[in-house]
Design an enzyme around this catalytic site. Structure first.
Site, PDB file in Angstrom:
ATOM      1  N   LYS A   1      12.053  12.527   4.309  1.00 51.74           N
ATOM      2  CA  LYS A   1      10.750  12.356   4.955  1.00 51.74           C
ATOM      3  C   LYS A   1      10.919  12.385   6.469  1.00 51.74           C
ATOM      4  O   LYS A   1      11.824  11.751   7.017  1.00 51.74           O
ATOM      5  CB  LYS A   1      10.125  11.034   4.504  1.00 51.74           C
ATOM      6  CG  LYS A   1       8.699  10.805   5.016  1.00 51.74           C
ATOM      7  CD  LYS A   1       8.129   9.506   4.455  1.00 51.74           C
ATOM      8  CE  LYS A   1       6.710   9.239   4.935  1.00 51.74           C
ATOM      9  NZ  LYS A   1       6.147   7.990   4.367  1.00 51.74           N
TER      10      LYS A   1
ATOM     11  N   SER B   1       1.852   8.144   1.998  1.00 50.53           N
ATOM     12  CA  SER B   1       2.126   9.113   3.042  1.00 50.53           C
ATOM     13  C   SER B   1       3.328  10.014   2.774  1.00 50.53           C
ATOM     14  O   SER B   1       3.561  10.987   3.490  1.00 50.53           O
ATOM     15  CB  SER B   1       2.344   8.376   4.361  1.00 50.53           C
ATOM     16  OG  SER B   1       3.481   7.526   4.286  1.00 50.53           O
TER      17      SER B   1
ATOM     18  N   SER C   1       3.280   4.038  -0.227  1.00 52.09           N
ATOM     19  CA  SER C   1       3.510   5.429   0.156  1.00 52.09           C
ATOM     20  C   SER C   1       4.679   6.108  -0.528  1.00 52.09           C
ATOM     21  O   SER C   1       4.915   7.292  -0.304  1.00 52.09           O
ATOM     22  CB  SER C   1       3.689   5.529   1.676  1.00 52.09           C
ATOM     23  OG  SER C   1       2.476   5.269   2.339  1.00 52.09           O
TER      24      SER C   1
END
Length: 486
Positions: A78, A153, A177
């Site tokens: 990420k 997210s 997330s």
């Protein structure tokens, strides 16, 4: 079977037996990314040259494939984790050219384990969002239905795993997330206990909530990844010096006799009926495996959304104050004065959702409203944590839905922040309490959209969650499903 379709542990077995070369493996993934990712936008950057160079080191014998279960395994990261020499944007225009001079602790530990980094994945800007629609670099699409969101997210990380564009990935979980996108994309996502994994090198959103964890194709892979990144780090003052067990060792232990609680507050009014049905079927599987099941109350669950959306923006407003165009990040040219440079750099560099949360956080921390909002939210957080501690006096773990609905259409909730925030209602409480949680596939909606089962446990009992999830996974086949066409 193509290398990209294998789990991490299956792939590593083939690499060790020399039935595949690491270069062949990387080429398989890179070709698939080049072909499919333009339709998904799960990656923000692909590190083809460096990953192939690292693969060559393994194939020439310069690195040992036996060193760890991650040696030679291609991972996605990420884009909120600092990686030396690699652009780290956090999905924001304000950091579009930021290159960290160091590796975060989890990156350093994965490098040491021999993992190979395929690239950095898309995300909601500064991890603020539940759909990966808030990225400055375009929305990520769900591999199961490209008209729908992958969750957020960590949507890029979850979509990449679901589409076989990496063997596994790292995400971050501040209020759901990791777990919510894992549920939306039909993969496994684990949020560890707060303090279990070092946050050094993680670009902060809400420092008392952020936690790094794995997103993988199956539970055993999640155990492997967590094993590599867990443990105390003196560079992170919130890292807890607590023994790290062998997470794979207990996976195959039966769950017969375990007491599993079903929090009644998690089956909310308005929940999609197919979510409730899938979770109930998952509960029945656990009963068939010999677990004992009973209802439990977490009475302050209803305060979770309000408490979170006071505490997290308050912390974000402080953390994001550092982005002013001076030391790093976007700096607009031709500003008339210093204050003008601050104002214009931030207004042009931040997206709408980030600005909204900065304003909210600044408001609740202001002198006239601190006690009315922030203090009360902190008190509610304490009560939510106590709810979990009380529940774990009677139950070993809890079973619940991850989200009240399956993946929703892109743009469906964009104009209604409140509806977007309410989508996090079932994941936020565990984040506020700091307890670990895992999402494991447990079914599909009538439209073919994945549904996840959330398993929550006491602090530092990731081993127990992985064991329950693994036993459930072995009794079902939901985790084996992959999107038919992307």
């Amino acid at each position: 079977m193509e290398p990209y379709a294998l789990t991490m542990h299956e792939l590593h077995d083939l690499l060790v037996r020399k039935e595949l070369s690491v270069t062949e493996t990387l080429t398989s993934f890179l070709t698939r990314i080049e072909t499919l990712d333009p339709r998904l936008n799960s990656y923000l950057s692909v590190l083809a040259e460096s990953s192939l160079a690292e693969a060559g080191r393994f194939d020439r014998g310069e690195r040992d494939l036996h060193a760890s279960p991650l040696a030679g395994i291609p991972l996605a990261i990420k884009d909120v984790l600092c990686m030396q020499g690699t652009v780290t944007t956090c999905g924001s225009r304000i950091l579009e050219n930021f290159v960290p001079p160091y590796d975060g602790t989890v990156i350093a530990r994965l490098r040491e384990a021999g993992a190979i980094f395929l690239g950095k994945t898309n995300m909601d800007e500064f991890a603020m969002g539940s759909s990966t629609e808030n990225s400055a670099y375009g929305v990520t699409r769900n591999p199961w239905d490209r008209e729908r969101v992958p969750g957020g997210s960590s949507g890029g990380s979850a979509a990449a795993v679901a589409a076989d564009l990496c063997s596994g990935s790292l995400g971050t979980d501040t209020g759901g997330s990791i777990r919510q996108p894992a549920s939306f994309c039909g993969v496994v996502g684990l949020k560890p206990t707060y303090g279990r994994v070092s946050r050094f090198g993680l670009v902060a959103f809400a420092s008392s909530l952020d936690q790094i964890g794995p997103i993988t194709k199956d539970v055993e892979d999640a155990a492997i990844l967590l094993q590599a990144i867990a443990g105390h780090d003196r560079r992170d003052s919130t890292s807890v010096d607590h023994p790290v067990p062998d997470y794979r060792a207990s996976l195959r232990e039966p769950i017969k006799g375990l007491r599993l609680g079903i929090p009644k507050e998690y089956f909310v009014h308005g929940m999609h009926p197919e979510i409730a049905d899938s979770v109930q079927r998952a509960i029945n599987v656990c009963l068939q495996l010999g677990a004992e099941v009973g209802e439990v109350s977490l009475p302050h669950t209803g305060y979770g959304v309000a408490a979170y959306y006071i505490i997290a923006p308050a912390e974000a407003s402080s953390n994001l104050a550092r982005y002013d165009g001076v030391k790093y990040g976007l700096r607009v040219p031709d500003a008339r004065d210093l204050i003008g440079m601050y104002r214009t750099s931030r207004s042009q560099g931040f997206g709408a959702e980030v600005k909204r949360r900065i304003m909210l956080g600044t408001y609740v921390l202001s002198a006239g409203y601190y006690d009315a909002y922030y203090t009360k939210a902190s008190q509610a957080r304490t009560l939510i944590r106590k709810d979990f501690l009380d529940a774990f006096d009677s139950f070993d773990a809890l079973l619940a839905p991850v989200a009240p609905v399956p993946a929703f259409k892109i743009g469906e909730k964009s104009d209604d922040p409140l509806q977007m925030y309410l989508n996090d209602a079932l994941t936020l409480p565990a984040s506020l309490a700091g307890v670990p949680g895992i999402s494991v596939p447990c079914g599909f909606s009538g439209e073919g959209l994945p549904i996840g089962l959330q398993i929550l446990g006491p602090h530092f009992r990731e081993d127990l969650l992985l064991r329950i999830a693994y036993q459930f996974e072995q009794a079902t086949a939901h985790h084996l499903a992959r999107p038919d066409s992307i």
